[in-house]
Design a protein around this motif. Structure first.
Motif, PDB file in Angstrom:
ATOM      1  N   ILE A  46       0.866  -1.182   0.000  1.00 17.78           N
ATOM      2  CA  ILE A  46       0.000   0.000   0.000  1.00 17.78           C
ATOM      3  C   ILE A  46       0.903   1.232   0.000  1.00 17.78           C
ATOM      4  CG2 ILE A  46      -0.222   0.061   2.552  1.00 17.78           C
ATOM      5  CD1 ILE A  46      -3.142   1.059   2.049  1.00 17.78           C
ATOM      6  N   PHE A  47       0.510   2.213  -0.797  1.00 15.72           N
ATOM      7  CA  PHE A  47       1.256   3.470  -0.859  1.00 15.72           C
ATOM      8  C   PHE A  47       0.340   4.578  -0.333  1.00 15.72           C
ATOM      9  CE2 PHE A  47       2.880   0.656  -4.110  1.00 15.72           C
ATOM     10  CZ  PHE A  47       4.249   0.706  -3.881  1.00 15.72           C
ATOM     11  N   THR A  48       0.743   5.184   0.753  1.00 10.87           N
ATOM     12  CA  THR A  48      -0.091   6.208   1.385  1.00 10.87           C
ATOM     13  C   THR A  48       0.748   7.017   2.366  1.00 10.87           C
ATOM     14  OG1 THR A  48      -2.067   6.572   2.743  1.00 10.87           O
ATOM     15  CG2 THR A  48      -0.810   4.579   3.215  1.00 10.87           C
ATOM     16  N   ARG A  49       0.221   8.194   2.748  1.00  9.50           N
ATOM     17  CA  ARG A  49       0.850   8.952   3.841  1.00  9.50           C
ATOM     18  C   ARG A  49       0.010   8.815   5.105  1.00  9.50           C
ATOM     19  NH1 ARG A  49       1.822  12.938  -0.547  1.00  9.50           N
ATOM     20  NH2 ARG A  49       4.055  13.425  -0.616  1.00  9.50           N
ATOM     21  N   ASN A  50      -1.061   8.017   5.013  1.00 12.64           N
ATOM     22  CA  ASN A  50      -2.011   7.909   6.121  1.00 12.64           C
ATOM     23  C   ASN A  50      -1.692   6.668   6.959  1.00 12.64           C
ATOM     24  OD1 ASN A  50      -4.258   7.290   7.699  1.00 12.64           O
ATOM     25  ND2 ASN A  50      -5.689   8.182   6.221  1.00 12.64           N
ATOM     26  N   GLY A  51      -1.113   6.891   8.121  1.00  6.04           N
ATOM     27  CA  GLY A  51      -0.692   5.774   8.970  1.00  6.04           C
ATOM     28  C   GLY A  51      -1.844   4.903   9.419  1.00  6.04           C
ATOM     29  N   ARG A  52      -2.979   5.520   9.692  1.00  9.56           N
ATOM     30  CA  ARG A  52      -4.111   4.733  10.170  1.00  9.56           C
ATOM     31  C   ARG A  52      -4.621   3.808   9.067  1.00  9.56           C
ATOM     32  NH1 ARG A  52      -8.938   4.053  10.181  1.00  9.56           N
ATOM     33  NH2 ARG A  52      -9.352   5.693   8.656  1.00  9.56           N
ATOM     34  N   ALA A  53      -4.704   4.339   7.845  1.00  8.62           N
ATOM     35  CA  ALA A  53      -5.171   3.501   6.721  1.00  8.62           C
ATOM     36  C   ALA A  53      -4.188   2.358   6.461  1.00  8.62           C
ATOM     37  CB  ALA A  53      -5.331   4.360   5.462  1.00  8.62           C
ATOM     38  N   ALA A  54      -2.894   2.682   6.556  1.00  2.00           N
ATOM     39  CA  ALA A  54      -1.881   1.645   6.312  1.00  2.00           C
ATOM     40  C   ALA A  54      -1.967   0.557   7.369  1.00  2.00           C
ATOM     41  CB  ALA A  54      -0.484   2.281   6.331  1.00  2.00           C
ATOM     42  N   ARG A  55      -2.174   0.980   8.592  1.00  8.48           N
ATOM     43  CA  ARG A  55      -2.248   0.006   9.697  1.00  8.48           C
ATOM     44  C   ARG A  55      -3.469  -0.898   9.514  1.00  8.48           C
ATOM     45  NH1 ARG A  55      -4.274  -0.107  15.000  1.00  8.48           N
ATOM     46  NH2 ARG A  55      -2.882  -1.303  16.375  1.00  8.48           N
ATOM     47  N   GLU A  56      -4.590  -0.286   9.178  1.00  8.51           N
ATOM     48  CA  GLU A  56      -5.808  -1.073   8.974  1.00  8.51           C
ATOM     49  C   GLU A  56      -5.614  -2.053   7.809  1.00  8.51           C
ATOM     50  OE1 GLU A  56      -9.425   1.176   8.470  1.00  8.51           O
ATOM     51  OE2 GLU A  56     -10.489  -0.604   7.719  1.00  8.51           O
ATOM     52  N   PHE A  57      -4.968  -1.562   6.760  1.00 15.23           N
ATOM     53  CA  PHE A  57      -4.713  -2.414   5.586  1.00 15.23           C
ATOM     54  C   PHE A  57      -3.873  -3.628   5.988  1.00 15.23           C
ATOM     55  CE2 PHE A  57      -1.888  -3.517   2.031  1.00 15.23           C
ATOM     56  CZ  PHE A  57      -2.830  -3.846   1.065  1.00 15.23           C
ATOM     57  N   ALA A  58      -2.791  -3.362   6.721  1.00 10.14           N
ATOM     58  CA  ALA A  58      -1.889  -4.458   7.113  1.00 10.14           C
ATOM     59  C   ALA A  58      -2.626  -5.484   7.967  1.00 10.14           C
ATOM     60  CB  ALA A  58      -0.684  -3.907   7.871  1.00 10.14           C
ATOM     61  N   GLN A  59      -3.516  -5.006   8.817  1.00  8.76           N
ATOM     62  CA  GLN A  59      -4.236  -5.940   9.679  1.00  8.76           C
ATOM     63  C   GLN A  59      -5.274  -6.750   8.912  1.00  8.76           C
ATOM     64  OE1 GLN A  59      -5.592  -3.265  12.738  1.00  8.76           O
ATOM     65  NE2 GLN A  59      -4.033  -3.996  14.163  1.00  8.76           N
ATOM     66  N   ARG A  60      -5.950  -6.121   7.979  1.00  9.17           N
ATOM     67  CA  ARG A  60      -7.106  -6.789   7.358  1.00  9.17           C
ATOM     68  C   ARG A  60      -6.784  -7.573   6.096  1.00  9.17           C
ATOM     69  NH1 ARG A  60     -11.505  -2.464   6.231  1.00  9.17           N
ATOM     70  NH2 ARG A  60     -12.197  -4.168   4.893  1.00  9.17           N
ATOM     71  N   VAL A  61      -5.769  -7.205   5.371  1.00  6.08           N
ATOM     72  CA  VAL A  61      -5.597  -7.799   4.034  1.00  6.08           C
ATOM     73  C   VAL A  61      -5.235  -9.287   4.146  1.00  6.08           C
ATOM     74  CG1 VAL A  61      -3.117  -7.218   3.714  1.00  6.08           C
ATOM     75  CG2 VAL A  61      -4.658  -7.305   1.734  1.00  6.08           C
ATOM     76  N   ASN A  62      -5.843 -10.071   3.265  1.00  8.48           N
ATOM     77  CA  ASN A  62      -5.734 -11.538   3.324  1.00  8.48           C
ATOM     78  C   ASN A  62      -4.543 -12.022   2.468  1.00  8.48           C
ATOM     79  OD1 ASN A  62      -6.431 -14.251   3.672  1.00  8.48           O
ATOM     80  ND2 ASN A  62      -8.005 -14.196   2.069  1.00  8.48           N
ATOM     81  N   VAL A  63      -3.358 -11.572   2.853  1.00  6.39           N
ATOM     82  CA  VAL A  63      -2.127 -11.848   2.092  1.00  6.39           C
ATOM     83  C   VAL A  63      -0.988 -12.031   3.104  1.00  6.39           C
ATOM     84  CG1 VAL A  63      -0.460 -10.789   0.484  1.00  6.39           C
ATOM     85  CG2 VAL A  63      -2.901 -10.537   0.062  1.00  6.39           C
ATOM     86  N   GLY A  64       0.003 -12.855   2.763  1.00  4.25           N
ATOM     87  CA  GLY A  64       1.043 -13.216   3.730  1.00  4.25           C
ATOM     88  C   GLY A  64       2.122 -12.183   4.000  1.00  4.25           C
TER      89      GLY A  64
END
Ligand code: NAD
Length: 498
Positions: free
Chosen positions: A415-433
């Motif tokens: 994920i490419f973003t400057r938004n730490g909260r969005a990045a954190r949520e992405f890392a937690q939710r995405v179904n990838v290793g």
């Protein structure tokens, strides 16, 4: 014509099968060598040599085994340039990228140098009256690795670096497309002081893989390659009582949120999608911009960036990437591009007509960019493994995160973003290793662990790091009692700590 022999019990084993594989120079399209495929009897001889060596090797104290790894690292560094040149000439990746291939493998060897510390077991003093409990990790015996063409140095080292350091002996079956460097690694391992039989290399295709999967004396098999074969290896190996980890293909997505630094994203995407001609399981072949404005801007910049790419022979220091590995693979990539056009995606940049002057017979293909790729398309669902970047537009974060999460492959994602909260949520939710946050190729460092999810990996343990140590060892737990005083009565109920 140069012949590439098997390497068994510390020396070249000239094969008697009469079966060979052609090893090409992808720059010129010429056959530069042929690799001798081993017979079942030769594979058995390698296993017997490994079994014989394993007893003494397992009994060698971990610090001495680590010293061999330290020396192996020194020798590879000594020979880095020569190894990189050979690697490039058989694979087609540029020299700097070949050095990266070797270096990432070396980092696993560095991890393996710490094996005396990593192998220490657990100990509980006084688990009961006069009772102490301790555990130890013991090697499995003879283990095997089957590797793909795209990282002929790194992936063998992922496997044998850890397996050998913990006291196993190893049978490596490298890709038949670029087998010279794996043999050189085995030679260097002997030069570093590993006893004969500790690391053996046998060559071949499906028949060699089947001989490994069914051999009664091989205890574990690590595989990296395409998913259908990974699945087959997992099923066949486990049906024959082996521990198996089998890493498969990939289709990694890069999400670009509207707040991302697009200048940086374009550079990152270009390297991750087209570097090594896209022949990486951690390449980034799918970009998912969120919102039409982001997509339009990104597309414009990507087109400009692609125009600056220089495709050249693997020894050209100015080349961003070289040829793909074979003519067959080049055709497969070109066919996928045509399928993409036929199924309605917009081919913004078409790399199919690229030809390098003076190297017209080389396996070159230019960079391609698709826009308007949709979820249901075959070219989106399947791995292309070439210099083709596909843009799938998403309207929202939710729509974007669903794409990699629902895809059949789950190796890496970014994920490419400057938004730490969005990045954190992405890392937690995405179904990838494996997840990258502003990191386009999130290959974990050697002391962490590498492995995808879904059809990108079959089996439970990852490559290298502590997971690798777990894969190549079994745990033994000892409960010891040194009673004091009188003889106790027999116990007929299960002992508890009540
Ligand atoms: P491949 O599956 O064709 O070959 C891998 C190994 O399997 C080779 O040693 C090959 O000789 C052997 N093999 C080939 N056909 C076989 C068959 N029918 N039965 C049994 N064994 C067979 O893969 P490749 O083309 O060498 O490598 C590219 C693939 O590897 C891509 O799909 C890529 O994504 C994947 N890969 C995955 C990872 C990962 O860690 N997930 C890493 C690198 C590459």
């Amino acid at each position: 014509m140069r012949d590439i022999a098997n390497f068994v019990n510390g020396q070249a084993l000239v094969g008697a099968s009469g079966r060979y594989g052609d090893v090409f120079n992808p720059n010129t399209g010429e056959v530069q060598a042929r690799v001798q495929f081993a017979t079942d009897a030769e594979i058995d001889a390698a296993v017997q040599a490994a079994a014989k060596a394993q007893i003494g090797w397992a009994a060698t104290n971990p610090q001495r085994r680590a010293r061999v790894m330290f020396e192996f690292k020194r020798l590879i560094e000594r020979d880095m340039n020569a190894l990189a040149e050979i690697l490039s000439s058989e694979h087609g990746k540029v020299i700097a990228d070949s050095k990266g291939d070797i270096q990432r493998g070396l980092e696993v060897i560095e991890f393996a140098c710490g094996i005396p510390h990593i192998l220490k077991g657990e100990y509980t003093e006084g688990a009961g009256p006069g009772i102490d409990v301790y555990s130890m990790r013991q090697p499995l015996g003879v283990v095997a690795g089957i590797t793909p063409f795209n990282f002929p140095a790194m992936i063998p080292m992922w496997m044998f670096g850890v397996a050998i350091a913990v006291g196993n002996t190893f049978i490596l079956k490298p890709s038949e497309k670029d087998p010279t460097v794996p043999v050189k690694l085995a030679e260097l391992m002997m030069e570093a002081g590993a006893p004969e039989g500790v690391l053996n290399v046998i060559h071949g295709d499906k028949s060699a893989v089947d001989a490994i999967l069914t051999h009664p004396d091989i205890k574990a098999v690590s595989f990296v390659g395409s998913s259908d074969i990974a699945h087959y290896v997992y099923q066949t190996g486990t049906a024959h009582g082996k521990r198996v980890q089998a890493m498969g293909g990939a289709k990694n997505h890069g999400l670009v949120l509207p707040d991302a630094d697009l200048d940086q994203v374009v550079k990152d995407l270009s390297g991750a999608a087209f570097g090594s001609a896209g022949e990486r399981c951690m390449a980034l072949p799918v970009v998912v911009p969120v919102g039409q404005k982001t997509a339009d801007e990104l597309r414009e910049r990507l087109v400009a960036e692609i125009e600056t790419l220089h495709v050249g022979i693997s020894t050209d220091p100015a080349a961003h990437y070289g040829p793909v590995v074979s003519a067959q693979h080049r055709t497969k990539i070109a066919d996928y591009i045509q399928i993409g056009v036929d199924e309605g995606a917009e081919l913004v940049v078409d790399g199919r007509d690229f030809s390098l002057q003076g190297f017209e017979m080389g396996f070159f293909i230019g960079p391609s960019l698709f826009d308007g790729v949709k979820k249901g398309m075959k070219t989106y669902q399947e791995e292309i493994f070439g210099p083709v970047l596909q843009m799938v537009r998403a309207e929202s974060f939710e729509e974007a995160i669903a794409l990699p999460s629902e895809h059949q492959y789950g190796n890496g994602v970014a994920i490419f973003t400057r938004n730490g909260r969005a990045a954190r949520e992405f890392a937690q939710r995405v179904n990838v290793g494996m997840v990258g946050i502003n990191v386009p190729i999130p290959v974990p460092v050697a002391y962490h662990t590498f492995g995808g999810w879904k059809r990108s990996a079959f089996g439970d343990t990852n490559q290298h790091g502590v997971e690798g140590v777990k894969f190549y060892t079994k745990v033994k737990t000892v409960t010891a009692r040194w009673p004091e005083g009188d003889v106790e009565d027999s116990a007929f109920v299960i002992p508890t700590m009540k």
